[in-house]
Design a protein around this motif. Structure first.
Motif, PDB file in Angstrom:
ATOM      1  N   CYS A  76       0.829  -1.207   0.000  1.00 41.65           N
ATOM      2  CA  CYS A  76       0.000   0.000   0.000  1.00 41.65           C
ATOM      3  C   CYS A  76       0.872   1.270   0.000  1.00 41.65           C
ATOM      4  O   CYS A  76       0.631   2.211  -0.749  1.00 41.65           O
ATOM      5  CB  CYS A  76      -0.895  -0.061   1.241  1.00 41.65           C
ATOM      6  SG  CYS A  76      -1.911   1.371   1.454  1.00 41.65           S
ATOM      7  N   LEU A  77       1.917   1.271   0.833  1.00 39.57           N
ATOM      8  CA  LEU A  77       2.823   2.431   0.896  1.00 39.57           C
ATOM      9  C   LEU A  77       3.556   2.632  -0.422  1.00 39.57           C
ATOM     10  O   LEU A  77       3.721   3.759  -0.896  1.00 39.57           O
ATOM     11  CB  LEU A  77       3.852   2.230   2.015  1.00 39.57           C
ATOM     12  CG  LEU A  77       3.519   2.743   3.411  1.00 39.57           C
ATOM     13  CD1 LEU A  77       4.654   2.413   4.365  1.00 39.57           C
ATOM     14  CD2 LEU A  77       3.251   4.249   3.428  1.00 39.57           C
ATOM     15  N   GLY A  81       3.724   5.669  -3.465  1.00 35.84           N
ATOM     16  CA  GLY A  81       4.971   6.340  -3.844  1.00 35.84           C
ATOM     17  C   GLY A  81       5.945   6.589  -2.699  1.00 35.84           C
ATOM     18  O   GLY A  81       6.840   7.425  -2.816  1.00 35.84           O
ATOM     19  N   VAL A  82       5.780   5.865  -1.585  1.00 38.79           N
ATOM     20  CA  VAL A  82       6.685   6.047  -0.446  1.00 38.79           C
ATOM     21  C   VAL A  82       7.770   4.965  -0.499  1.00 38.79           C
ATOM     22  O   VAL A  82       7.464   3.776  -0.534  1.00 38.79           O
ATOM     23  CB  VAL A  82       5.924   5.964   0.905  1.00 38.79           C
ATOM     24  CG1 VAL A  82       6.874   6.186   2.074  1.00 38.79           C
ATOM     25  CG2 VAL A  82       4.781   6.978   0.937  1.00 38.79           C
ATOM     26  N   HIS A  83       9.032   5.389  -0.501  1.00 35.60           N
ATOM     27  CA  HIS A  83      10.152   4.445  -0.577  1.00 35.60           C
ATOM     28  C   HIS A  83      11.189   4.779   0.497  1.00 35.60           C
ATOM     29  O   HIS A  83      11.235   5.905   0.992  1.00 35.60           O
ATOM     30  CB  HIS A  83      10.787   4.468  -1.970  1.00 35.60           C
ATOM     31  CG  HIS A  83       9.822   4.079  -3.040  1.00 35.60           C
ATOM     32  ND1 HIS A  83       9.465   2.771  -3.278  1.00 35.60           N
ATOM     33  CD2 HIS A  83       9.093   4.842  -3.904  1.00 35.60           C
ATOM     34  CE1 HIS A  83       8.579   2.728  -4.262  1.00 35.60           C
ATOM     35  NE2 HIS A  83       8.327   3.974  -4.657  1.00 35.60           N
ATOM     36  N   ILE A 275       6.120  -0.246   9.960  1.00 39.94           N
ATOM     37  CA  ILE A 275       5.139  -0.882   9.076  1.00 39.94           C
ATOM     38  C   ILE A 275       4.722  -2.221   9.669  1.00 39.94           C
ATOM     39  O   ILE A 275       5.513  -3.160   9.734  1.00 39.94           O
ATOM     40  CB  ILE A 275       5.736  -1.082   7.668  1.00 39.94           C
ATOM     41  CG1 ILE A 275       6.154   0.284   7.082  1.00 39.94           C
ATOM     42  CG2 ILE A 275       4.743  -1.780   6.745  1.00 39.94           C
ATOM     43  CD1 ILE A 275       6.945   0.190   5.800  1.00 39.94           C
ATOM     44  N   GLY A 276       3.476  -2.290  10.130  1.00 35.93           N
ATOM     45  CA  GLY A 276       2.975  -3.500  10.775  1.00 35.93           C
ATOM     46  C   GLY A 276       2.100  -3.125  11.950  1.00 35.93           C
ATOM     47  O   GLY A 276       1.906  -1.947  12.247  1.00 35.93           O
ATOM     48  N   PRO A 277       1.546  -4.130  12.648  1.00 40.18           N
ATOM     49  CA  PRO A 277       0.630  -3.816  13.757  1.00 40.18           C
ATOM     50  C   PRO A 277       1.340  -3.166  14.944  1.00 40.18           C
ATOM     51  O   PRO A 277       2.499  -3.471  15.226  1.00 40.18           O
ATOM     52  CB  PRO A 277       0.078  -5.197  14.146  1.00 40.18           C
ATOM     53  CG  PRO A 277       1.145  -6.158  13.718  1.00 40.18           C
ATOM     54  CD  PRO A 277       1.751  -5.574  12.483  1.00 40.18           C
ATOM     55  N   GLY A 278       0.647  -2.258  15.612  1.00 41.12           N
ATOM     56  CA  GLY A 278       1.170  -1.657  16.835  1.00 41.12           C
ATOM     57  C   GLY A 278       2.118  -0.496  16.597  1.00 41.12           C
ATOM     58  O   GLY A 278       2.402  -0.115  15.456  1.00 41.12           O
TER      59      GLY A 278
END
Length: 315
Positions: A76-77, A81-83, A275-278
């Motif tokens: 999704c990121l 366009g986020v790298h 990037i991920g839960p929490g």
């Protein structure tokens, strides 16, 4: 020039329903969950979606579940366009970082962490090893306590150097308990026993590391496209041969998280995206350096917000 690091959480961050809004909103993210089921040949995606939490928390499920969810959110990121200029992951999260950096395929990383979870569970009989968080004590003072207890016959060592004043120790049940008592006597503020199924990142994991080495020999690991900061050394690793070696060592070595963040800061990183839960890693990063910008992306809303915030910075 602003530099971005993607950071990925490890075991303990899993929760039922994680990644579902991204899966529903993004076809590529949805495909990652489907691919996970096909690769492992069991319905991991329904354990992630519906639980129960007790099943999701089993090491053999939690590790592939977190990898899958973080990689789905990453789709999704990227679409927005986020790298990143660098990646890093906490323990298990290092595998996600390697997938994000182009060193391992998602499928092979998934297979490997599923096996890694099994080997970790098998290495020490349940109840014989444990971990505890020691708050409010420096690493040198704690190191001398764990050395002393290990020398006397009960193995215990520093396992996660998370941020100033937060260090996790790992080892035999007796070793961890004795170290906790001594740490309190020497000024530690708190000792928090952790609900874990084994003494991760301790020498007791060496049997698991040997089995993992055999798996890593069979899979394809390539040089990274962007550098990954190693848990073991807190330095950049880019070569395939070094990555294989460090993934084996990682199982029984301390996770140098504080040092890894300091390294990325020295390389010019000023924006960290978890990037991920929490939000565990975001919290640790803020304790290491209050000036940096941190974002936690765990659903479709936060993905869109971060993409928008970074676009505005560029303009």
């Amino acid at each position: 020039m602003s530099k971005i690091a993607f950071v990925f959480p490890g075991q303990g961050s899993q929760k039922v329903g994680m990644g579902q809004s991204v899966s529903e909103a993004n076809e590529q993210a949805k495909a990652i969950f489907t691919k996970a089921d096909e690769t492992l040949e069991y319905p991991l995606s329904s354990i992630i979606k519906d639980g129960p939490q007790s099943e999701l928390t089993l090491t053999t499920n939690a590790q592939p579940a977190l990898l899958t969810t973080s990689i789905a959110i990453l789709q999704c990121l990227r679409e927005a366009g986020v790298h990143a200029d660098y990646t890093a992951g906490h323990s298990l999260g290092e595998y996600t970082a390697l997938v994000a950096s182009g060193s391992m395929s998602f499928e092979e990383a998934l297979y490997t962490v599923h096996k890694r979870g099994q080997f970790m569970e098998e290495a020490v009989p349940n109840g014989e090893g444990t971990m505890a968080a020691i708050l409010g004590m420096g690493r040198e003072a704690l190191q001398s306590i764990t050395d002393e207890i290990t020398k006397a016959g009960d193995a215990v060592q520093l396992a996660n150097l998370n941020c100033p004043g937060q260090i996790v120790i790992s080892g035999t049940k007796a070793g961890v308990e004795k170290a906790g008592v001594l740490a309190k006597e020497h000024g530690a503020k708190r000792v928090l026993p952790l609900q874990v199924s084994g003494p991760f990142h301790s020498v007791l994991m060496k049997p698991a590391a040997e089995k993992l080495a055999a798996i890593l020999e069979k899979i394809s690991i390539t040089d990274t496209k962007i550098p990954v900061i190693s848990n073991v050394t807190a330095n950049e690793m880019t070569s395939a041969s070094e990555i294989k070696k460090k993934l084996v060592e990682q199982l029984y070595s301390p996770v140098l998280w504080e040092d890894s963040i300091e390294k990325m800061l020295s390389l010019g990183v000023d924006t960290f995206i978890e990037i991920g839960p929490g939000k565990v890693l975001s919290g640790l990063i803020k304790k290491i350096n209050r000036q940096v910008q941190t974002f936690a992306v765990q659903d479709i809303e936060s993905c869109n917000e971060v993409a928008k915030a970074l676009q505005e910075v560029k303009q």
